[in-house]
Design an enzyme around this catalytic site. Structure first.
Site, short mmCIF file in Angstrom:
data_model
loop_
_atom_site.label_atom_id
_atom_site.label_comp_id
_atom_site.label_asym_id
_atom_site.label_seq_id
_atom_site.Cartn_x
_atom_site.Cartn_y
_atom_site.Cartn_z
N MET A 130 13.65 -2.04 -13.02
CA MET A 130 13.59 -3.49 -13.26
C MET A 130 13.67 -3.80 -14.77
O MET A 130 14.43 -4.67 -15.20
CB MET A 130 12.31 -4.07 -12.68
CG MET A 130 12.27 -4.14 -11.18
SD MET A 130 13.51 -5.27 -10.49
CE MET A 130 12.86 -6.86 -10.96
N ARG A 174 6.63 4.11 -22.07
CA ARG A 174 5.59 5.13 -22.30
C ARG A 174 6.23 6.51 -22.51
O ARG A 174 5.90 7.23 -23.44
CB ARG A 174 4.63 5.15 -21.11
CG ARG A 174 3.54 6.20 -21.24
CD ARG A 174 2.63 6.17 -20.04
NE ARG A 174 3.33 6.47 -18.79
CZ ARG A 174 2.74 6.56 -17.60
NH1 ARG A 174 1.45 6.35 -17.49
NH2 ARG A 174 3.44 6.81 -16.52
N SER A 230 12.30 -12.55 -8.94
CA SER A 230 12.80 -12.13 -7.63
C SER A 230 14.29 -11.87 -7.68
O SER A 230 15.02 -12.52 -8.42
CB SER A 230 12.52 -13.19 -6.56
OG SER A 230 13.09 -12.77 -5.33
N GLY A 265 15.33 -8.33 -6.96
CA GLY A 265 15.49 -6.88 -6.98
C GLY A 265 16.23 -6.42 -8.23
O GLY A 265 16.33 -7.16 -9.21
N LYS A 313 5.48 -16.88 -6.81
CA LYS A 313 6.24 -15.69 -6.41
C LYS A 313 5.62 -15.06 -5.16
O LYS A 313 6.32 -14.60 -4.25
CB LYS A 313 6.27 -14.67 -7.56
CG LYS A 313 6.82 -13.28 -7.18
CD LYS A 313 8.28 -13.33 -6.85
CE LYS A 313 9.01 -12.06 -6.51
NZ LYS A 313 8.44 -10.79 -6.43
N HIS A 373 6.61 -17.11 -2.25
CA HIS A 373 8.04 -16.78 -2.03
C HIS A 373 8.14 -15.54 -1.15
O HIS A 373 8.89 -15.51 -0.17
CB HIS A 373 8.74 -16.55 -3.37
CG HIS A 373 10.07 -15.86 -3.27
ND1 HIS A 373 10.17 -14.51 -3.02
CD2 HIS A 373 11.34 -16.32 -3.34
CE1 HIS A 373 11.45 -14.16 -2.95
NE2 HIS A 373 12.18 -15.25 -3.15
N ASN A 374 7.38 -14.51 -1.49
CA ASN A 374 7.47 -13.27 -0.72
C ASN A 374 6.93 -13.45 0.69
O ASN A 374 7.46 -12.85 1.63
CB ASN A 374 6.71 -12.15 -1.45
CG ASN A 374 7.48 -11.62 -2.64
OD1 ASN A 374 8.25 -12.36 -3.26
ND2 ASN A 374 7.28 -10.37 -2.98
N GLU A 393 9.59 -14.97 2.56
CA GLU A 393 10.60 -13.93 2.77
C GLU A 393 10.23 -13.07 4.00
O GLU A 393 11.09 -12.78 4.84
CB GLU A 393 10.68 -13.08 1.50
CG GLU A 393 11.53 -11.84 1.57
CD GLU A 393 11.37 -10.99 0.29
OE1 GLU A 393 11.45 -11.56 -0.82
OE2 GLU A 393 11.15 -9.77 0.41
N ARG A 449 -19.68 -25.41 19.87
CA ARG A 449 -20.45 -25.11 18.67
C ARG A 449 -21.77 -25.87 18.67
O ARG A 449 -22.81 -25.36 18.25
CB ARG A 449 -19.64 -25.46 17.41
CG ARG A 449 -18.39 -24.59 17.24
CD ARG A 449 -17.59 -24.99 16.00
NE ARG A 449 -18.27 -24.67 14.77
CZ ARG A 449 -18.73 -25.54 13.90
NH1 ARG A 449 -18.56 -26.83 14.13
NH2 ARG A 449 -19.33 -25.16 12.82
P1 NBP Z 1 7.65 0.76 -11.34
O1 NBP Z 1 6.80 -0.22 -10.64
O2 NBP Z 1 8.04 2.00 -10.62
O3 NBP Z 1 6.88 1.20 -12.69
C1 NBP Z 1 7.39 2.19 -13.53
C2 NBP Z 1 7.19 1.83 -14.98
O4 NBP Z 1 5.78 1.64 -15.25
C3 NBP Z 1 7.66 2.94 -15.90
O5 NBP Z 1 8.24 2.34 -17.04
C4 NBP Z 1 6.37 3.66 -16.25
O6 NBP Z 1 6.44 4.37 -17.45
C5 NBP Z 1 5.45 2.49 -16.38
N1 NBP Z 1 4.02 2.84 -16.38
C6 NBP Z 1 3.22 3.31 -15.39
BR1 NBP Z 1 3.78 3.72 -13.72
N2 NBP Z 1 1.95 3.49 -15.75
C7 NBP Z 1 1.92 3.13 -17.05
C8 NBP Z 1 0.88 3.10 -18.01
N3 NBP Z 1 -0.37 3.43 -17.71
N4 NBP Z 1 1.20 2.70 -19.27
C9 NBP Z 1 2.44 2.36 -19.59
N5 NBP Z 1 3.48 2.35 -18.72
C10 NBP Z 1 3.21 2.74 -17.46
O7 NBP Z 1 8.96 0.07 -11.96
P2 NBP Z 1 9.94 -1.03 -11.34
O8 NBP Z 1 10.30 -0.72 -9.93
O9 NBP Z 1 11.01 -1.19 -12.34
O10 NBP Z 1 9.06 -2.36 -11.29
C11 NBP Z 1 8.46 -2.90 -12.46
C12 NBP Z 1 7.64 -4.10 -12.05
O11 NBP Z 1 8.51 -5.08 -11.49
C13 NBP Z 1 6.60 -3.81 -10.97
O12 NBP Z 1 5.45 -4.57 -11.21
C14 NBP Z 1 7.25 -4.28 -9.70
O13 NBP Z 1 6.32 -4.64 -8.71
C15 NBP Z 1 8.03 -5.47 -10.21
N6 NBP Z 1 9.19 -5.85 -9.39
C16 NBP Z 1 9.98 -4.91 -8.85
C17 NBP Z 1 11.09 -5.28 -8.10
C18 NBP Z 1 12.01 -4.26 -7.52
O14 NBP Z 1 12.92 -4.64 -6.78
N7 NBP Z 1 11.81 -2.98 -7.81
C19 NBP Z 1 11.37 -6.64 -7.92
C20 NBP Z 1 10.57 -7.57 -8.52
C21 NBP Z 1 9.47 -7.16 -9.26
P3 NBP Z 1 6.91 5.90 -17.45
O15 NBP Z 1 8.41 5.88 -17.47
O16 NBP Z 1 6.33 6.44 -18.71
O17 NBP Z 1 6.36 6.55 -16.22
#
Ligand code: NBP
Length: 477
Positions: free
Chosen positions: A13, A33, A128, A130, A183, A186-187, A190, A447
């Site tokens: 994302m 990170r 939203s 993806g 949001k 929204h979900n 959905e 009641r």
């Molecule tokens: P993820 O939810 O899989 O998170 C991975 C990221 O979080 C990596 O950059 C990782 O760093 C970092 N991270 C973690 Br895990 N723990 C950490 C910590 N303690 N300190 C710093 N960084 C940390 O990634 P995503 O699927 O891209 O989603 C990102 C956000 O967007 C989430 O909140 C998700 O719910 C939301 N979202 C996702 C979608 C979708 O379709 N996927 C849609 C809408 C919203 P690293 O690389 O060092 O491990």
């Protein structure tokens, strides 16, 4: 180079959002990170725009123009707090942290308050669409202060999806956690949309006797009408897909256990707290949960009931038209319930949400994007204090036209033993709102009988109790 915006958290994302900013002409500071992700992004996509890769928090913050704008796209929950603790001490008055993860709005309210006290704007932002949406234009729901939106809004408007009329799918939703709250709902909507589509599919299959590929054709036809939406479109794609390994319809080889990440459940949990009946969304969450109870389903497989008998081709075509009516009417009800929850949240948290604007920013980019949302926007624009979507004359008229077919579909589902909890919950909600009298009067009597909880009367003011254990005279409580 100083960057106009920074993104930390470069999984799918964050990476796509960073590329979206860069492709729109913004210089983007990058941080993750694990620095390998940052380097990968620059290697693969560096030519798409101006990126400023950094490998420490200090370097990242120093790369940003002031007031700084940092987008946090890490895993929601503890990682978000960890990132805030790392960056906040490096920031100055007026800087803005944008949390684009799927945070619970209560966490966002807490974080916003803590950071506000330190002079930092915290903008919990629902995103939203993806990974594709993040890259090509998501629907964006920012909360936080009005002031932060003045600096951030124009950038978000550039990267957001556009509705058919060209309007960007982003608006300042409201203060503190309002963006993440919207949001969340929204979900929930959905989930309900997906459940209703699933029920329509199962009825077309079992009662209509259609194959998955034929049903894909029916959905494609529906997608040219009032049900025109992203979810109907992708449903047709999934249904017409054939599994390469077996040559069977893909939908027949996928395990029928639906998973969830929790935002639908949050929507229902909050609705329970706010006292808002979101029965359709609740049924959708429960339907997913039921599907996953393998042992329960196996233990119940011998339960008696009808085996669906498919209709002949002519009757099946009529039935398909009826299912379209049932789906549309049920969809109106689930949006009615979802917008009721938004209105209730708005009142509870003093957000003063603009329901028409929310419908408007869901018209493009997000998973529930649909032609239908333009109608909802119009309904709220013409009457911002609309007490319920069902109070809108046009929606009421459409349901009036659909209801005979809606009822007929539920009769068929019941007689043939095909579960349709979403359709049924929607119709029961509708009939309950229509009812002159509800059995709630009897509930009040019960009641009062067992707990002396008292009741009100239809014919005079006051609170009353009947001496059930004595001579059953009525006393004023
Ligand atoms: P993820 O939810 O899989 O998170 C991975 C990221 O979080 C990596 O950059 C990782 O760093 C970092 N991270 C973690 Br895990 N723990 C950490 C910590 N303690 N300190 C710093 N960084 C940390 O990634 P995503 O699927 O891209 O989603 C990102 C956000 O967007 C989430 O909140 C998700 O719910 C939301 N979202 C996702 C979608 C979708 O379709 N996927 C849609 C809408 C919203 P690293 O690389 O060092 O491990």
């Amino acid at each position: 180079t100083t960057a106009q915006i920074g993104v930390t958290g470069l999984a799918v994302m964050g990476r796509n959002l960073a590329r979206n900013f860069a492709r729109n002409g913004y210089a983007v500071a990058l941080h993750n990170r694990t620095p390998a992700r940052t380097r990968e992004l620059v290697e693969e996509f560096g030519q798409e725009g101006t990126f400023v890769p950094t490998e420490s928090a200090e370097e990242f913050v120093a790369a940003l123009e002031r007031p700084r704008r940092l987008v946090v796209m890490v895993k929601a929950g503890d990682p978000t707090d960890a990132v805030i603790s790392e960056f906040a001490p490096l920031l100055e008055d007026g800087d803005v942290i944008i949390d684009g993860g799927n945070a619970h709005f209560a966490d966002t309210r807490r974080r916003e308050q803590e950071l506000r006290e330190r002079g930092i704007h915290f903008v919990g932002t629902g995103i939203s669409g993806g990974e594709e949406g993040a890259l090509h234009g998501p629907s964006i729901m920012p909360g936080g202060s009005k002031e932060s939106y003045a600096s951030l809004g124009p950038m978000l408007e550039r990267i957001a999806a556009q509705a058919d009329d060209g309007a960007p799918c982003v608006t300042h939703v409201g203060a503190d956690g309002a963006g993440h709250f919207v949001k969340m709902v929204h979900n929930g909507i959905e989930y309900a949309d997906m459940q209703l589509i699933g029920e329509a599919y199962q009825l077309l299959r079992d009662v209509g006797g259609y194959s998955p590929d034929e049903i894909a054709g029916i959905f494609r036809a529906w997608n040219t009408g009032r049900l025109d939406s992203y979810l109907i479109e992708i449903t047709a794609e999934v249904l017409s897909h054939v599994d390469a390994a077996t040559g069977r319809p893909f939908v027949d080889v996928v395990a029928d256990r639906a998973e969830q990440k929790g935002t639908g459940r949050w929507t229902v949990q909050l609705a329970l707290e706010l006292g808002v009946p979101v029965s359709g969304i609740a049924e959708a969450v429960f339907a997913r949960s039921l599907s996953g109870h393998t042992a329960l389903r196996e233990a119940s497989a011998q339960l008696a009931g009808p085996t669906p008998q498919a209709l002949g081709p002519t009757e099946a075509a009529t039935f398909a038209d009826r299912v379209e009516q049932a789906l549309y009417a049920s969809k109106i009800v689930s949006y009615t319930q979802g917008f009721h929850e938004i209105a209730a949240g708005s009142a509870q948290y003093d957000w003063n949400l603009d329901l028409g604007a929310i419908a408007s920013i869901w018209r493009g980019g997000c998973i529930i994007r649909a032609a239908f949302l333009d109608r909802i926007r119009a309904a709220y624009d013409s009457r911002p204090d609309l007490p319920s979507l069902l109070a809108d004359a046009e929606f009421a008229e459409e349901i009036a036209e659909a209801q005979d077919d809606w009822r007929a579909v539920l009769v068929a589902a019941t007689e043939q033993g095909v579960p349709a909890p979403g359709f049924a919950a929607a119709l029961s909600y509708y009939d309950a709102l229509r009812a002159d009298r509800l059995p709630a009067a009897l509930t009040q009597g019960q009641r009062d009988f067992f707990g002396a909880h008292t009741y009100r009367r239809t014919d005079r003011d006051g609170t009353f109790h009947t001496l059930w254990g004595g001579d059953r005279t009525e006393v004023e409580a």
